[in-house]
Scaffold this active site. Sequence first.
Site, mmCIF file in Angstrom:
data_model
loop_
_atom_site.group_PDB
_atom_site.id
_atom_site.type_symbol
_atom_site.label_atom_id
_atom_site.label_comp_id
_atom_site.label_asym_id
_atom_site.label_seq_id
_atom_site.Cartn_x
_atom_site.Cartn_y
_atom_site.Cartn_z
ATOM 1 N N ASN A 14 -23.221 30.274 -16.919
ATOM 2 C CA ASN A 14 -22.894 30.038 -18.333
ATOM 3 C C ASN A 14 -22.874 31.390 -19.034
ATOM 4 O OD1 ASN A 14 -22.754 29.301 -21.011
ATOM 5 N ND2 ASN A 14 -24.885 28.575 -21.119
ATOM 6 N N LYS A 16 -22.076 32.075 -22.076
ATOM 7 C CA LYS A 16 -22.384 32.045 -23.521
ATOM 8 C C LYS A 16 -21.348 32.877 -24.280
ATOM 9 C CE LYS A 16 -27.171 31.565 -22.144
ATOM 10 N NZ LYS A 16 -28.528 31.434 -22.588
ATOM 11 N N HIS A 100 -25.932 21.859 -24.328
ATOM 12 C CA HIS A 100 -26.815 23.007 -24.046
ATOM 13 C C HIS A 100 -27.828 23.125 -25.183
ATOM 14 C CE1 HIS A 100 -28.147 27.127 -23.445
ATOM 15 N NE2 HIS A 100 -27.711 27.010 -22.209
ATOM 16 N N GLU A 102 -28.872 25.546 -26.780
ATOM 17 C CA GLU A 102 -28.439 26.413 -27.895
ATOM 18 C C GLU A 102 -27.518 25.642 -28.831
ATOM 19 O OE1 GLU A 102 -27.022 29.678 -25.532
ATOM 20 O OE2 GLU A 102 -29.078 30.112 -24.917
ATOM 21 N N GLU A 172 -32.865 21.951 -18.209
ATOM 22 C CA GLU A 172 -33.089 23.310 -18.711
ATOM 23 C C GLU A 172 -34.236 23.308 -19.724
ATOM 24 O OE1 GLU A 172 -29.524 25.983 -18.088
ATOM 25 O OE2 GLU A 172 -29.279 25.078 -20.048
ATOM 26 N N GLY A 178 -33.443 32.247 -21.201
ATOM 27 C CA GLY A 178 -33.322 33.586 -21.767
ATOM 28 C C GLY A 178 -34.665 34.255 -22.048
ATOM 29 N N SER A 218 -33.754 31.158 -16.762
ATOM 30 C CA SER A 218 -34.137 32.436 -16.162
ATOM 31 C C SER A 218 -34.032 32.445 -14.638
ATOM 32 C CB SER A 218 -35.544 32.848 -16.624
ATOM 33 O OG SER A 218 -35.559 33.027 -18.032
HETATM 34 C C1 PEP Z 1 -28.493 28.985 -19.781
HETATM 35 O O1 PEP Z 1 -27.870 29.584 -20.631
HETATM 36 O O2 PEP Z 1 -28.171 27.825 -19.497
HETATM 37 C C2 PEP Z 1 -29.615 29.665 -19.134
HETATM 38 C C3 PEP Z 1 -30.320 28.996 -18.274
HETATM 39 O O3 PEP Z 1 -29.838 30.982 -19.481
HETATM 40 P P1 PEP Z 1 -30.792 32.039 -18.707
HETATM 41 O O4 PEP Z 1 -30.474 31.911 -17.236
HETATM 42 O O5 PEP Z 1 -30.404 33.369 -19.271
HETATM 43 O O6 PEP Z 1 -32.188 31.654 -18.991
#
Ligand code: PEP
Length: 256
Positions: A14, A16, A100, A102, A172, A178, A218
């Site tokens: 992803n 973003k 997501h 976010e 998630e 992040g 992460s």
């Molecule tokens: C994501 O954006 O779905 C995500 C898991 O980000 P990150 O791997 O940076 O934590």
Amino acid sequence: MPAASARKPVIAGNWKMFKTVAETAKFFQVFRPLVEDLTHAEIVIAPSFLSLPAAVEGATGSQIQIAAQNLHWESEGAFTGEVSAPMMKAAGARAVIIGHSERRQFFHETDETVNLRVKAALKSGLTPIVCIGETLDQREAEQTKAVLLQQFDGGLASLTEKDFSRIIVAYEPVWAIGTGRTATPEIAAETHICIRDKAQQRFGKKLAGQLRILYGGSVKPANIQGLMEKPDIDGALVGGASLEAASMAAIVRYQA
Ligand code: PEP
């Protein structure tokens, strides 16, 4: 329930709001040769809408699938700034990330709008990658299970068995996205089992056994192996570490 190996793993990136069109083209030039020979997992990259055509072009002739990061549930209309499922499908997308954290946190998406988006994606033949996950406060208050079940039921409301067989779920935990703080493989696996149990109650043992549940939060080359060793973890949704071709390739190349 079929053996875990019956579910083909998915490693999805992803991006973003990162990468220009030129940076997207460059990524594929470097990334493609690094994953060309691999067949053990499906590889998905989700660039920005603007970079979708460049990503589709960069992936043409490879096994890499391109996804969008969001969609509007109407096919067309007076919705300034929005993009519909038929538009992204026509641009060559095969899948779309929905709900997501976010989007939920910063753009006020709810389980109800997640559900509208899931149905619109399915109608256009896109694979929905539906994200669910609890915040740190919710985990500390021991509300994780309740939150996930509510998001699962709300986001996937009134789906038929056929619809359900076409979706992918991404667990998630918001506290791991992040932040550099990954859920341990044990925490992730335990939560995936809880989601699969819920899927079994709603859609039966066979479909629950076929559902691919990805872990996101992460994920890095250094921790993917431990996560993928858990039978209920069927892949990863990767944010930051998917932006660099070598690190995404290293994640895709975990020891299957
Ligand atoms: C994501 O954006 O779905 C995500 C898991 O980000 P990150 O791997 O940076 O934590």
